[in-house]
Design a protein around this motif. Structure first.
Motif, PDB file in Angstrom:
ATOM      1  N   ARG A  53       5.486  -0.019  30.227  1.00 59.89           N
ATOM      2  CA  ARG A  53       4.794   1.089  30.879  1.00 59.89           C
ATOM      3  C   ARG A  53       4.992   2.370  30.065  1.00 59.89           C
ATOM      4  N   GLN A  59       2.513   5.692  33.755  1.00 57.88           N
ATOM      5  CA  GLN A  59       3.461   4.598  33.977  1.00 57.88           C
ATOM      6  C   GLN A  59       2.767   3.242  34.135  1.00 57.88           C
ATOM      7  N   ARG A  60       1.680   3.044  33.372  1.00 60.93           N
ATOM      8  CA  ARG A  60       0.975   1.762  33.342  1.00 60.93           C
ATOM      9  C   ARG A  60       1.016   1.214  31.928  1.00 60.93           C
ATOM     10  N   SER A  61       0.869  -0.093  31.824  1.00 59.12           N
ATOM     11  CA  SER A  61       0.800  -0.705  30.497  1.00 59.12           C
ATOM     12  C   SER A  61      -0.577  -0.418  29.919  1.00 59.12           C
TER      13      SER A  61
END
Length: 80
Positions: A53, A59-61
């Protein structure tokens, strides 16, 4: 990206390379075989793009971020 020759032009690549080196080479002097080194690099890249992340992406891939984007039309409308 910055213009060619500016420090901003290389910043993203340098950050990526530093993370790759830090997370794959730390405490390791060599791999016994070239194939093992390639597999380690592939594992790291897969993890980086699918599970890791990133704060810049909320906070995301990277894969989750791209899949959340609205799909855009890839075909042109026909002219009347």
């Amino acid at each position: 990206m910055g213009s060619i020759g500016s420090s901003a032009d290389n910043a993203a690549a340098e950050s990526f390379n530093a993370a790759f080196k830090r997370e794959t080479l730390e405490g390791r002097k060599a791999w016994p075989y070239e194939l093992e080194a390639r597999l380690e690099a592939f594992r790291w890249l897969t993890r980086h793009n699918t599970r890791r992340r990133l704060s810049r992406l909320g906070q995301r891939s990277p894969v989750a971020y791209e899949s959340a984007l609205r799909p855009t039309a890839t075909t042109l409308t026909q002219a009347a």
